[in-house]
Enzyme design. Structure first.
Site, short mmCIF file in Angstrom:
data_model
loop_
_atom_site.label_atom_id
_atom_site.label_comp_id
_atom_site.label_asym_id
_atom_site.label_seq_id
_atom_site.Cartn_x
_atom_site.Cartn_y
_atom_site.Cartn_z
N ASP A 149 5.87 22.90 20.42
CA ASP A 149 5.07 21.76 21.46
C ASP A 149 3.99 22.40 22.27
OD1 ASP A 149 7.38 23.22 22.70
OD2 ASP A 149 7.08 21.83 24.45
N GLU B 16 9.93 22.59 23.84
CA GLU B 16 10.45 23.53 24.55
C GLU B 16 9.79 23.37 26.03
OE1 GLU B 16 10.71 26.84 27.34
OE2 GLU B 16 8.65 26.23 26.63
#
Ligand SMILES: [Zn+2]
Ligand SMILES: [Zn+2]
Length: 385
Positions: free
Chosen positions: A76, A133
């Site tokens: 991400d 994350e």
């Protein structure tokens, strides 16, 4: 590893493609499709849909049965507006890869290609690509959705780039390495009044100020000086004008700790301080206190294996095994709660820091990180003949 270094240009183009299309928590659709396409092109079976955009590709060694291990990368980006003028800068206003997860995916893809071409080991490698994350705990969701049941593994490993330490150095420590991360929100409820007649109200601005100051006594006076903790108030919202005491003030912030004892202590003292200060002022508090990521704790044997692979990659002089613990958090902690494993940082040399709008992953790290993954697989899954 020469083969990885030779392909550096191609890997760099993957990394820059990923950099240009940043996507945040659980929305990593384009990213997931790109990673799946690469993995499929290496001939690997790809399991998609774990935690939405997450994926796992599995490679069996040509030498037959053996242990299974997981290698994990995060996918991400962040809600930051990129401030670089790089040709591969973000195509999405307000979002950017400012933590280098584009580079993490690329290093793992590079290793996956290398190992797929020559799976000279005994056992199984699961390449785990994890969404979300940052803040949202995609690792927790993957674990809850059965990562370790669908893909049983004896150990799992993670790697993060680390700016502003000597390039190519591996950094880690046994035991707690990243802190547990909690958030809080406190609504301080008083009673509004004319600013010139405070005796007719209950001042939430003064009460909130006392709370902010008192909260610092938790770390200074309740937590042992031998332990680490941080209590940080990051937001204060209240009031609209010069001459009115408002009804309410809102405080928000975060707590970081390394052990469950200190984590419990800080939460308990936090509630006592907020409620006690409010009671003394005649105000009332509504507290929201949420536990987010646990502390990231490296397991002893797996940490030693990770260091061995780091030494094979970079030489003994480029491995720091007593890296200072970091008060930031990392959601790989959820995987290390369920399976033995280890997490290292890989230093990228001078440059903008993580989570900075000027940050860009250092592409020179790609062959280094990929070679670490390959060394790790070889050292763990090649039994002495
Ligand atoms: Zn980050
Ligand atoms: Zn990160």
């Amino acid at each position: 590893m020469p083969a990885l270094a030779q392909a550096a240009e191609e890997f760099t183009s993957w990394r820059r493609t990923l950099h240009a299309m940043p996507e945040t928590a659980f929305e990593e659709q384009r990213t997931s499709a790109f990673v799946a396409a690469r993995l499929t092109s290496f001939g690997l079976p790809v399991h998609r849909g774990l935690a939405g955009t997450g994926l796992v590709a599995t490679l069996k060694g040509a030498r037959g049965e053996g242990p299974a291990i997981g290698l994990r990368a995060d996918m991400d980006a962040l809600d930051i507006h990129e401030a670089t003028n790089l040709p591969w800068r973000s195509d999405t206003p307000g979002k950017m890869h400012a933590c280098g997860h584009d580079g993490h995916m690329t290093m793992l893809l590079a290793a996956a290609r290398h190992l797929s071409a020559d799976p000279d080991f005994a056992g199984t490698v699961h390449f785990v690509f994890q969404p979300a994350e940052e803040n949202e705990g995609g690792a927790r969701v993957m674990v809850e959705q059965g990562l370790f049941e669908h893909f049983p593994m004896q150990a799992v490993y993670g790697l993060h780039n680390w700016p502003n330490a000597p390039f190519g150095t591996f950094l880690g420590r046994p035991g707690p390495m990243f802190a547990a991360f909690d958030i809080f929100e406190v609504r301080v409820i008083g009673r509004g009044a004319h600013a010139a007649m405070p005796q007719r109200g209950i001042d939430p601005v003064l009460t909130a100020s006392l709370i902010v100051a008192q909260l610092q006594s938790i770390v200074a006076r309740a937590v042992s000086p031998q332990e680490a903790a941080v209590v940080t108030v990051t937001q204060i919202h209240g009031g609209d004008t010069w001459n009115v005491i408002p009804d309410e003030v809102l405080l928000r912030g975060t707590v970081r700790t390394f052990t469950s004892e200190v984590r419990d202590l800080v939460e308990q003292r936090f509630r006592a301080v907020v409620e006690g200060v409010c009671a003394a002022q005649g105000a009332r508090a509504e507290i929201r206190y949420e536990r987010r990521y646990p502390a990231l704790v490296n397991h002893g044997a797996e940490f030693a294996h990770a260091l061995d692979a780091a030494r094979l990659t970079a030489g003994a002089g480029a491995v720091v095994a007593d890296f200072e613990p970091i008060m930031a958090a990392e959601d790989f902690a959820y995987m290390l709660e369920k399976a033995p494993g280890a997490y290292l940082c890989l230093a990228s040399g001078p440059g903008a820091n993580l989570h900075n709008a000027q940050y860009d992953f250092n592409d020179a790290l790609i062959p280094v990180g990929a070679s670490y993954w390959v060394h790790l697989v070889h050292s763990l899954l090649r039994p002495a003949a």
